[in-house]
Design an enzyme around this catalytic site. Structure first.
Site, PDB file in Angstrom:
ATOM      1  N   GLU A   1      12.818  14.140  25.109  1.00 46.51           N
ATOM      2  CA  GLU A   1      13.300  15.023  24.090  1.00 46.51           C
ATOM      3  C   GLU A   1      13.316  16.338  24.700  1.00 46.51           C
ATOM      4  O   GLU A   1      12.354  17.035  25.224  1.00 46.51           O
ATOM      5  CB  GLU A   1      12.193  15.002  23.062  1.00 46.51           C
ATOM      6  CG  GLU A   1      12.577  16.066  21.998  1.00 46.51           C
ATOM      7  CD  GLU A   1      11.317  16.111  20.848  1.00 46.51           C
ATOM      8  OE1 GLU A   1      11.736  16.350  19.834  1.00 46.51           O
ATOM      9  OE2 GLU A   1      10.268  15.837  20.996  1.00 46.51           O
TER      10      GLU A   1
ATOM     11  N   ASP B   1       0.783  -1.305  -0.058  1.00 46.81           N
ATOM     12  CA  ASP B   1       0.013   0.082  -0.117  1.00 46.81           C
ATOM     13  C   ASP B   1       0.854   1.267  -0.074  1.00 46.81           C
ATOM     14  O   ASP B   1       0.293   2.408  -0.066  1.00 46.81           O
ATOM     15  CB  ASP B   1      -1.157   0.009   1.229  1.00 46.81           C
ATOM     16  CG  ASP B   1      -0.406   0.020   2.585  1.00 46.81           C
ATOM     17  OD1 ASP B   1       0.995  -0.058   2.627  1.00 46.81           O
ATOM     18  OD2 ASP B   1      -0.957   0.354   3.437  1.00 46.81           O
TER      19      ASP B   1
ATOM     20  N   ASP C   1       8.090  12.349  23.973  1.00 49.37           N
ATOM     21  CA  ASP C   1       7.874  13.376  22.823  1.00 49.37           C
ATOM     22  C   ASP C   1       7.757  14.846  23.735  1.00 49.37           C
ATOM     23  O   ASP C   1       6.987  14.968  24.568  1.00 49.37           O
ATOM     24  CB  ASP C   1       6.904  13.169  21.949  1.00 49.37           C
ATOM     25  CG  ASP C   1       6.821  14.199  20.632  1.00 49.37           C
ATOM     26  OD1 ASP C   1       7.818  14.264  20.025  1.00 49.37           O
ATOM     27  OD2 ASP C   1       5.738  14.798  20.772  1.00 49.37           O
TER      28      ASP C   1
END
Length: 567
Positions: free
Chosen positions: A267, A40, A215
């Protein structure tokens, strides 16, 4: 691999507590671009499973998997709709379990992204919150009334262009989103939000993952007063280390992390080195490691445009980073991730003549520094930046929003914009992994979601692995050397030639034992004299360099790693 944490007093090496995640060599996988199993055009978990022997052969011991959760993909998975479900494009939970089991069977640990500063605006919490001010989850997010003139509550900008506020027409209030409008920020001051986060962390840890990459974790705590961004201050500096950041990280450790043998890496965007030191000081019981940002920011000006730089500036980054942590803290080392460009095109020389050699130099730097090294997919054999020729080729939301804003303000200049993006765009590291010389680099049998670099016929994993003198083999040898030499993990760092314009030379030392790493960051040959050492020097690993006594003879873009002492 056991998950229950056993309380023991760790052995200390050079005064530093020995931990498995300090000795790890990590490899980041961006699942959309690693390997497509079903044609895909989008990478998936089954595709990653099909390449696990590749990771094992390379020698990495930990994988960081970028978000695999259910997401509408406004920001390629960093907008999460369901934290306990796998994105359908990537497969099923059974596929995730097969990936986890396959990694563990090969002695490779897995850390997954924890994206909890914000959710998708399609998350059930936000869908309910939009029902009205009295909704049960309204306070899961940050809402404010408009300013008297109807404008946003403050002047905060979004990282993806425009204001960090979007008006909710139904309630007449604005909601905060430091990133895209489809990524509303969570309200961490609400204990119910924190409880939800602790539960979803336990879900993945109980499943068997070995930790989290967190994050934009410095942004989770906001000053309730939401003060305006002062002139001349970068937004990330203003948003980072809010008043309760450390309280929340300690609560996370107490409620969740302390009960598992796991690793955490934050992070560190927006944090200076003193702030980062606080986050990872083991005595404070917050996070284990941090991603510092200097190495991916120093070659940009205040506006984010690329600028010329010198090797002494580059060296200073690593010396400062090594000095930023004492025996009670730990950091990471990286040259690229999904938010950067390719290292060989940025710090090396991606010409046909020097690409392989400069890839060796950069990976030698990465794998001999102080801190846990993170290698990004494709950098083990020197994938390069993509030669974009039109704005329409970019998929990154940051690029699309910035271009739309430039068009709206009448400042759009496609040629100038494209020149800048060809040196700075995050899509350079997001182009599909180049596996072989077949169509689409062997990544997919369909049409890839982002174009495959046209140089994939020449630059790919299969051809790189077939070259015993190439970058892939050298990177594997570097990984094995790091595993064998605890000096490269726990040794002190000392720059041996901070002012040399072309040679990057440093030592990793414990007492009278040491390893010197000498790197030629240029095409012209160099001779470098090692400082006096207590005993003879022996070669450990070299590429187009030789050792004559204490003199290192370097060819263009070459590496010499040598040692002295008993270790």
């Amino acid at each position: 691999m056991p998950k229950d944490k056993t309380e023991t007093t760790p052995e200390r090496v050079n005064g530093i507590a020995r931990r498995w995640w300090k000795e790890a060599v990590a490899y980041q996988i961006y699942p959309r671009s690693f390997m497509d199993s079903d044609g895909d055009g989008v990478g998936d978990l089954a595709g990653i499973v099909s390449k696990l022997d590749y990771l094992s052969d390379l020698g990495v011991t930990m994988v960081w998997l970028s978000p695999h959760y259910d997401s509408p993909n406004a920001d390629n998975g960093y907008d999460i709709r369901d934290y306990r479900a796998v994105m359908s494009q990537f497969g099923t939970m059974d596929d995730f379990d097969a990936l986890l089991d396959g990694l563990h069977a090969r002695g490779i640990r897995l850390i997954v992204d924890l994206v909890v500063n914000h959710t998708s605006n399609e998350h059930a919490w936000f869908a309910e919150a939009r029902q009205g001010k009295d909704a049960a989850t309204r306070d899961y997010y940050i809402w404010r009334d408009p300013a008297p003139d109807g404008s946003p509550p403050n002047n905060w900008p979004s990282f993806f262009s425009g204001p960090a506020w979007t008006l909710d027409e139904a309630s007449g209030q604005y909601y905060l989103h430091l990133f895209a409008a489809k990524q509303p920020d969570l309200n961490w001051d609400n204990p119910a939000v924190r409880g939800e986060v602790w539960d979803l962390m336990r879900f993945w840890l109980d499943k068997g993952v070995d930790g989290f990459r967190m994050d934009v974790i410095p942004f989770i705590s906001k000053d309730p007063a939401l003060p305006d961004l002062p002139a001349g201050i970068k937004p990330q500096k203003h948003y980072a280390e809010g008043p309760r950041l450390h309280d929340y990280l300690r609560e996370m450790r107490r409620e969740v992390l302390s009960h598992y043998d796991c690793a955490t890496v934050g992070e560190g965007n927006g944090l200076d080195q003193d702030q980062m030191r606080r986050v990872v000081d083991e005595r404070r019981e917050e996070l284990d490691m941090i991603f510092q940002f200097d190495v991916v920011e120093f070659d940009r000006d205040a506006a984010g445009n690329p600028r010329d730089w010198t090797l002494p500036e580059f060296k200073e980054i690593f010396a400062r980073q090594a000095d930023s942590m004492d025996a009670h803290g730990w950091t990471t080392v990286y040259l690229a991730n999904h938010d950067t460009t390719r290292p060989v095109s940025r710090y090396g020389d991606d010409s046909a003549e020097w690409r392989v050699a400069s890839t060796k130099v950069l990976n030698a730097l990465l794998l001999t520094q102080k801190g846990t090294p993170f290698l990004y997919q494709g950098d083990e054999f020197g994938m390069t930046n993509f030669p974009f020729t039109a704005i329409g080729q970019f998929q990154d939301i940051a690029v699309r929003n910035a271009w739309a804003a430039a068009q709206a303000t009448g400042t759009a200049d496609e040629a100038t914009f494209l020149t800048r993006l060809n040196r700075t765009s995050r899509d350079h590291t997001r182009t599909p992994m180049q596996w072989d010389a077949s169509a689409e680099g062997g990544f997919t049998s369909g049409t890839p979601w982002l174009p495959v670099n046209p140089n994939s016929a020449e630059i790919n994993a299969t051809s790189a692995m077939a070259d015993p003198n190439g970058a892939w083999a050298f990177t594997r040898a570097l990984i094995e050397l790091r595993k064998a030499q605890e000096l490269l993990v726990y040794g002190d760092y000392r720059d041996l030639a901070p002012d040399h314009p072309q040679v990057f030379a440093f030592a990793r030392e414990i007492g009278a034992d040491g390893i010197a790493v000498v790197l030629n960051f240029g095409a012209s040959p160099q001779t470098f004299a090692l400082p006096d050492r207590p005993g003879p020097v022996r070669e450990l690993l070299a590429s187009d360099a030789s050792l004559i006594g204490s003199d290192v003879m370097l060819g263009g873009w070459s590496v010499m790693i040598c040692a002295w002492g008993d270790r």
